[in-house]
Design a protein around this motif. Structure first.
Motif, PDB file in Angstrom:
ATOM      1  N   ARG A 327       0.946  -1.100  -0.007  1.00  0.00           N
ATOM      2  CA  ARG A 327      -0.291  -0.200  -0.023  1.00  0.00           C
ATOM      3  C   ARG A 327       0.956   0.298  -0.297  1.00  0.00           C
ATOM      4  O   ARG A 327       2.403   1.079   0.893  1.00  0.00           O
ATOM      5  CB  ARG A 327      -0.994   0.303   1.581  1.00  0.00           C
ATOM      6  N   THR A 328       0.482   2.421  -0.932  1.00  0.00           N
ATOM      7  CA  THR A 328       1.110   3.881  -0.622  1.00  0.00           C
ATOM      8  C   THR A 328       0.092   4.837  -1.094  1.00  0.00           C
ATOM      9  O   THR A 328      -1.115   4.071  -1.665  1.00  0.00           O
ATOM     10  CB  THR A 328       2.095   3.319  -1.689  1.00  0.00           C
ATOM     11  N   MET A 329       0.484   5.766  -0.590  1.00  0.00           N
ATOM     12  CA  MET A 329      -0.717   6.958  -0.691  1.00  0.00           C
ATOM     13  C   MET A 329       0.276   7.989  -0.845  1.00  0.00           C
ATOM     14  O   MET A 329       0.317   8.735   0.009  1.00  0.00           O
ATOM     15  CB  MET A 329      -2.249   7.072   0.145  1.00  0.00           C
ATOM     16  N   SER A 330      -0.403   9.344  -1.861  1.00  0.00           N
ATOM     17  CA  SER A 330       0.196  10.067  -2.092  1.00  0.00           C
ATOM     18  C   SER A 330      -0.698  11.137  -3.412  1.00  0.00           C
ATOM     19  O   SER A 330      -1.062  10.818  -3.923  1.00  0.00           O
ATOM     20  CB  SER A 330       2.248  10.378  -2.644  1.00  0.00           C
ATOM     21  N   ASN A 331       0.193  12.705  -2.875  1.00  0.00           N
ATOM     22  CA  ASN A 331      -0.159  13.799  -3.419  1.00  0.00           C
ATOM     23  C   ASN A 331      -1.482  13.869  -4.252  1.00  0.00           C
ATOM     24  O   ASN A 331      -2.604  13.067  -4.656  1.00  0.00           O
ATOM     25  CB  ASN A 331       0.494  13.289  -5.754  1.00  0.00           C
ATOM     26  N   CYS A 357     -11.665  14.856  -5.479  1.00  0.00           N
ATOM     27  CA  CYS A 357     -10.942  14.722  -4.827  1.00  0.00           C
ATOM     28  C   CYS A 357     -10.343  13.876  -5.098  1.00  0.00           C
ATOM     29  O   CYS A 357     -10.824  12.106  -5.730  1.00  0.00           O
ATOM     30  CB  CYS A 357     -10.880  14.573  -3.598  1.00  0.00           C
ATOM     31  N   HIS A 358      -9.252  13.818  -5.162  1.00  0.00           N
ATOM     32  CA  HIS A 358      -7.886  12.089  -5.560  1.00  0.00           C
ATOM     33  C   HIS A 358      -6.438  12.380  -5.132  1.00  0.00           C
ATOM     34  O   HIS A 358      -5.612  13.448  -4.367  1.00  0.00           O
ATOM     35  CB  HIS A 358      -7.692  12.426  -7.434  1.00  0.00           C
ATOM     36  N   VAL A 359      -6.453  10.873  -4.646  1.00  0.00           N
ATOM     37  CA  VAL A 359      -5.068  10.598  -4.519  1.00  0.00           C
ATOM     38  C   VAL A 359      -4.173   9.112  -4.663  1.00  0.00           C
ATOM     39  O   VAL A 359      -5.155   8.823  -5.959  1.00  0.00           O
ATOM     40  CB  VAL A 359      -5.355   9.891  -3.006  1.00  0.00           C
ATOM     41  N   ASP A 360      -3.278   9.201  -5.058  1.00  0.00           N
ATOM     42  CA  ASP A 360      -2.209   8.340  -6.000  1.00  0.00           C
ATOM     43  C   ASP A 360      -2.155   7.873  -4.853  1.00  0.00           C
ATOM     44  O   ASP A 360      -1.420   7.475  -5.048  1.00  0.00           O
ATOM     45  CB  ASP A 360      -0.896   9.049  -6.590  1.00  0.00           C
ATOM     46  N   ALA A 361      -2.557   6.304  -5.342  1.00  0.00           N
ATOM     47  CA  ALA A 361      -2.398   4.889  -4.126  1.00  0.00           C
ATOM     48  C   ALA A 361      -2.112   4.204  -4.675  1.00  0.00           C
ATOM     49  O   ALA A 361      -2.434   3.711  -5.785  1.00  0.00           O
ATOM     50  CB  ALA A 361      -3.574   4.828  -3.566  1.00  0.00           C
ATOM     51  N   ALA A 417      -8.502  10.605   2.489  1.00  0.00           N
ATOM     52  CA  ALA A 417      -8.403   9.422   2.052  1.00  0.00           C
ATOM     53  C   ALA A 417      -7.546   8.606   2.624  1.00  0.00           C
ATOM     54  O   ALA A 417      -6.234   8.629   3.534  1.00  0.00           O
ATOM     55  CB  ALA A 417      -7.763   9.744   0.496  1.00  0.00           C
ATOM     56  N   ASN A 418      -7.637   7.491   3.349  1.00  0.00           N
ATOM     57  CA  ASN A 418      -7.155   6.222   3.903  1.00  0.00           C
ATOM     58  C   ASN A 418      -7.578   4.874   3.021  1.00  0.00           C
ATOM     59  O   ASN A 418      -8.117   4.916   2.378  1.00  0.00           O
ATOM     60  CB  ASN A 418      -7.247   6.310   5.172  1.00  0.00           C
ATOM     61  N   PRO A 425      -0.951   6.548   6.804  1.00  0.00           N
ATOM     62  CA  PRO A 425      -0.998   7.653   7.398  1.00  0.00           C
ATOM     63  C   PRO A 425      -2.226   7.807   6.538  1.00  0.00           C
ATOM     64  O   PRO A 425      -1.922   7.958   4.783  1.00  0.00           O
ATOM     65  CB  PRO A 425       0.028   8.569   7.715  1.00  0.00           C
ATOM     66  N   GLU A 426      -3.240   8.324   6.610  1.00  0.00           N
ATOM     67  CA  GLU A 426      -4.243   9.330   6.125  1.00  0.00           C
ATOM     68  C   GLU A 426      -4.019  10.380   5.559  1.00  0.00           C
ATOM     69  O   GLU A 426      -3.276  11.128   6.179  1.00  0.00           O
ATOM     70  CB  GLU A 426      -5.730   9.504   6.604  1.00  0.00           C
ATOM     71  N   LEU A 427      -4.304  11.450   4.156  1.00  0.00           N
ATOM     72  CA  LEU A 427      -4.165  12.312   3.842  1.00  0.00           C
ATOM     73  C   LEU A 427      -5.582  13.323   3.420  1.00  0.00           C
ATOM     74  O   LEU A 427      -6.482  12.970   3.387  1.00  0.00           O
ATOM     75  CB  LEU A 427      -3.739  12.649   2.575  1.00  0.00           C
ATOM     76  N   ARG A 428      -5.266  14.616   3.911  1.00  0.00           N
ATOM     77  CA  ARG A 428      -6.546  15.157   3.952  1.00  0.00           C
ATOM     78  C   ARG A 428      -6.897  16.772   2.823  1.00  0.00           C
ATOM     79  O   ARG A 428      -5.440  17.127   3.168  1.00  0.00           O
ATOM     80  CB  ARG A 428      -6.986  15.436   5.620  1.00  0.00           C
ATOM     81  N   VAL A 429      -7.156  16.961   2.506  1.00  0.00           N
ATOM     82  CA  VAL A 429      -6.939  18.076   2.015  1.00  0.00           C
ATOM     83  C   VAL A 429      -8.518  19.389   2.398  1.00  0.00           C
ATOM     84  O   VAL A 429      -9.892  18.958   2.452  1.00  0.00           O
ATOM     85  CB  VAL A 429      -7.273  18.506   0.337  1.00  0.00           C
TER      86      VAL A 429
END
Length: 960
Positions: A327-331, A357-361, A417-418, A425-429
């Protein structure tokens, strides 16, 4: 220029024939060294056979003056090889440990700028034999029954080889012959990789349960030994079956340990289990313990497909795959899309609005998006619609649609996003939606920023600013020309503040750049664009950068310095200098090509510079102007040294040409210096006696009284009425000559490490040794072997066999001459064979001397050896001469065979070997008496000429 080839396993020096400057002519292909086989493929090419793993040396023997440049290229053989994509610029191509994929056709191209380049090719055939793979199979229709009870079984033997292999089947130690056993069939199947033979056992019998061996052979080609594989067939033999301890796909967090077990559930013999990965090899941190693969603290780089394979050579291998996903999540990015149906670019009450909302995962489809409004979770309603995967956006994008926006919808929206249950770790905007928080961007280039000028090598900054707009988007930069990339190789570069910073600017960066607003992290509306021109200033580009100008004294010289390009194009100054001092002259026209004319005199030779400048810098044309003659050019194909047996001396015929002799004042002679160990032994002037050098015509001078095997430095410089040229230097040393005006003029004294093209026989027990008095072992056996070579000098070399331990009685050492091709040569009128005289000196001192045999090896369908001369026992302390005639029936070699006697006092030596055309002249020497036994005819060439040119090649050169 003529082109010759040598293919060998030891170094060989170039040959030299002809006169003056000349262009390519017809060539021949010859061989030398320990090739497995060399045979004619057609009139112009030969096939050179070599064993895989041996060292291949291809040497291009070049004739031509000036010295040609040699270039090697290759086309693919049985498989492609990277060598074909590059070129090797060297006379010798050396390949250590040659592999099968390096077989193919090799090309040697020699070019010296005169006429057409010479090109020759040779095909290299790499021989190999792998260990065979023996597998057992059963027909599909038999699967339901007991595997090997009253069933038909196939034993398949597959091998990769060159040349094709021969197969032998054995049951136990007994050869299986199809015609003698009705229960077996042996055949070759269609559509198989490699060579395959199948042994079919029809309706198994009790005696069929046994050990089966498949033996493969290439009949000892290149000394490749037979190889075999054995399989024990029993009534318990079964193919492998496996199962995995995990599902087909395993998703884990970074830093987590992964344990993959491949359990063998069936198979006899017990299958072996291996793990592999695609793409790429197993991670360095991977641990394999039997059927278990352990991955410690995995990272995203460890993701991929892991393959478990179980093999016991029964049936097909059993395979299972596991897809490991880390698992990976970024940007994390967002977009604000106003009501697209109304073609709006602003937020307006009563209209729709979409937040995306979009995340590279990885994995993208496992990401969970949660929306919040002023900190509280958002649920689907008539006015708020949640889209888990928005079909109008990129895959993996979540959207929140606000329908018929009301005052209550003005708020702060958050997208989180999680991965559920993951430690990633989750990402938030956060996006603030209000009447004054969202407005379209305005893109502007600062005043004066549309054109940015910078000097080459400096730094530049291109600026596009978002002067208005909320939220403020990043700026994307690209080249306006589609085929041009940004500095760094990317098609597009993102800058958060709109400033593109370029370092070490070069002229290829010059051009038009486009800046535009990004559609993410802001309003998803029509992009705003602007353009900035980058102008790179550079100093004038001049031609020539450097030129060597030679002229006669008191002649007019014109120097021109051409401006090819300049930015800015306007020149501001042109100045001429001589030896660093300014030449005072009227200011030249800045629009014309800078030019300087003057009469060359002994006082104004020197370095001239033309300095041309614009506002970006200064560039220089440099001219070295002189009446000094050009250097001489040593003739590349100068003949080998001439050996004078008396005193063990040699002379050297030094040859050279003069480059452009008419360009300067008349050349009246040359200074020549002969040096050894940086000490001058000879220094004198060579007088041309009024004859001027001509372009391309050789000048010769013989240097005599040189000692074998010492080397010397020769320095040579031309002389004119007013000056002398620079010295050129070459090293000369004695080496066995390879071609001569007459074949009987010289002998092979083994003075060179290449020993005249001789080679050691691979099939003997030990080798002959090259030695002289200075290299003798001080603890060597006394009372046996020579003190010096045949000429009596300490520096002279000879070949000998060492009889000390570990040698035992009867051990043989064989020394092989190069192969001589006599198929194109005929004897005197009325005879079918040409006679040759073989002569040599031998030394056989010691009470344990064994036997020295000379064999004639004639090549035809098979090589045939016959003893043509032999000597046994102690022959005294002196070197003695032997000679005899041979008349070979085809291509031949001379073999010197030394056989060790009873003990260590049995060293045998040979020296000064020659093989000449025609019968031997009768001499009253000790070699023709005593125990000399002449068993058959023979022939020879000067071993000094044995660079394996084949006799037909030799004769064509002899009488040219």
């Amino acid at each position: 220029m003529e082109l010759f080839w040598i293919l060998l396993f030891s170094s060989v020096c170039p040959l030299a024939w002809g006169q003056g400057v000349y262009a390519p002519a017809n060539a021949q292909i010859v061989h030398s060294g320990a090739a497995c086989n060399v045979k004619d493929d057609n009139i112009s090419e030969r096939i050179y056979t070599i064993k895989e793993g041996d060292t291949l040396v291809l040497q291009c023997i070049v004739k031509g003056h000036p010295r040609p440049q040699v270039r090697w290229t290759k086309t693919a053989g049985s498989a492609s090889d990277k060598f074909q994509e590059t070129s090797i610029y060297n006379e010798t191509l050396r390949i250590e440990g040659i592999q099968r994929v390096q077989g193919g056709r090799y090309y040697c191209k020699a070019d010296n700028g005169v006429g057409v380049a010479a090109i020759k090719s040779i095909r290299v055939d790499v021989q190999y034999l792998d260990t065979p793979v023996l597998t057992v199979h059963q027909t599909i229709s038999d699967v339901r029954g007991s595997y090997y009870q009253e069933k038909t079984v196939f034993l398949r033997c597959t091998v990769n080889s060159n040349p094709p292999a021969r197969f032998i089947w054995k049951r136990g130690n007994i050869l299986i012959e199809q015609s003698k056993d009705n229960g077996v069939d042996i055949y070759e199947p269609l559509y198989t990789q490699g060579e395959t033979k199948v042994l079919k056992l029809k309706n198994l019998r009790p005696k069929d349960f046994a050990d089966y061996t498949c033996q493969v052979s290439v009949r000892n080609v290149c000394n490749i030994e037979d190889k075999s594989a054995t399989f024990r067939l029993t009534n318990a033999t079964t193919p492998p079956m496996i199962r995995l301890s995990v599902n087909d796909t395993v998703v884990v967090d970074p830093g987590q340990d992964v344990l993959l077990t491949c359990e063998v559930t069936a198979g006899f013999p017990l299958p072996s289990v291996t793990w592999s990965r695609y793409p790429g090899p197993l991670p360095l941190s991977a641990q394999v313990r039997g059927p278990t693969l352990i991955l410690r603290a995995v990272t995203p780089a460890d993701a991929g497909f892991y393959n478990c394979t179980a093999v016991n050579n029964v049936g097909n291998p059993a395979r299972k795959n596991v897809n490991l996903v880390v698992r990976t999540m970024s940007n994390l990015t967002f977009q604000i899309t106003p009501d697209s149906n109304k073609d709006s670019e602003t937020i307006q009450m009563g209209r729709d609005l979409k937040l995306s909302c979009h995340v590279d995962a990885t994995p993208q489809d496992k990401v969970n998006y949660t929306w919040y409004k002023n900190g509280g979770p958002v649920f689907n309603s008539d006015s708020l619609i949640l889209l888990r995967s928005d079909p109008d956006m990129a895959p993996g994008t979540s959207s929140l649609e606000i329908v018929d926006m009301k005052f209550r919808d003005l708020a702060t929206y958050s997208c989180v996003a999680n991965f559920p249950g993951s430690r990633v770790p989750e990402l938030r905007v956060d996006v603030n939606i209000s009447q004054n928080s969202v407005s379209p961007p305005v893109l502007s280039v600062p005043s004066g920023g549309q054109l940015v000028s910078v000097r080459e090598g400096g730094n530049a900054e291109l600026v596009c600013l978002v002067v208005d707009g909320k939220p403020r988007p990043p700026i994307l930069w690209s080249r306006t020309e589609k085929d041009l990339l940004m500095p760094g190789g990317k098609t597009m570069v993102e800058t958060p503040d709109g400033r593109l910073r370029l370092k070490n600017v070069s002229r290829d960066m010059m051009g038009l750049y486009r800046c535009q607003t990004a559609p993410y992290n802001g309003l998803n509306i029509k992009r705003r664009e602007a353009q900035v021109q980058l102008n790179v200033q550079y100093a004038p580009i001049l031609d020539p950068v450097f030129q060597d100008v030679r002229s006669r004294n008191y002649q007019m010289v014109t120097l021109r310095c051409t401006v090819l390009r300049s930015n800015p194009p306007r020149l501001i100054d042109i100045r001429w200098f001589r030896n660093g001092d300014l030449i005072r002259m009227p200011m030249p026209d800045l629009k014309e090509t800078p030019e300087l004319k003057f009469k060359l005199e002994p006082t104004n030779n020197g370095s001239y510079e033309c300095r041309v400048s614009n506002s970006a810098g200064i560039s220089t044309c440099t001219f070295n102007v002189s009446a000094q003659p050009y250097n001489a050019e040593f003739y590349f194909d100068t003949p080998n040294p001439v050996r004078i047996l008396k005193g063990n001396n040699y002379s050297y015929n030094l040859q050279w040409t003069q480059k452009d002799p008419e360009a300067t004042d008349r050349i009246i002679g040359y200074w020549i210096i002969v040096r050894k160990n940086k000490q001058s032994l000879l220094s004198k002037q060579i007088d041309l006696k009024g004859k001027e050098p001509e372009k391309g015509v050789l000048i010769s001078h013989t240097i005599s009284d040189l000692r074998i095997p010492l080397s010397y430095e020769i320095r040579l410089a031309p002389i004119t009425t007013y000056s002398s040229g620079d010295y050129i230097s070459r090293i000369i040393q004695y080496s066995e000559p390879y071609t001569y005006p007459r074949p009987s003029d010289h002998v092979c004294g083994f003075e060179d490490e290449r020993i005249c093209g001789f080679s050691q026989d691979r099939s003997d027990v030990f080798d002959w040794t090259r030695q002289n008095h200075l290299t003798q072992n001080p603890k060597r056996s006394p009372n046996t072997g020579p003190e010096t070579d045949r000429s009596g000098t300490k520096e002279g070399y000879y070949m000998y066999i060492e009889a000390s331990r570990p040698r035992v009685q009867g051990d043989k050492a064989r020394l092989l001459s190069p192969l001589f091709n006599v198929t194109s040569v005929r004897g005197p009128k009325g005879s079918g064979r040409v006679p040759y005289c073989v002569s040599f000196y031998y030394h056989m001192k010691g009470k344990h001397i064994g036997t020295l045999n000379v064999l004639l090896r004639v090549r035809s369908i098979a090589s045939v050896d016959s003893v043509v001369w032999t000597k046994f026992g102690n022959q005294g302390p002196d070197w003695k001469k032997a000679y005899f005639d041979i008349s070979p029936s085809g291509p031949f070699q001379i073999v010197f065979e030394g056989i060790r006697g009873q003990s260590f006092e049995g060293d045998i030596a040979i020296d000064d070997v020659s093989i000449t055309i025609g019968k031997c002249k009768q001499e009253n020497t000790v070699a023709s008496a005593g125990k000399t036994v002449l068993i058959g005819g023979s022939h020879s060439l000067p071993l000094a000429s044995w660079l394996t040119f084949g006799l037909s090649c030799f004769l064509s050169l002899l009488y040219r």
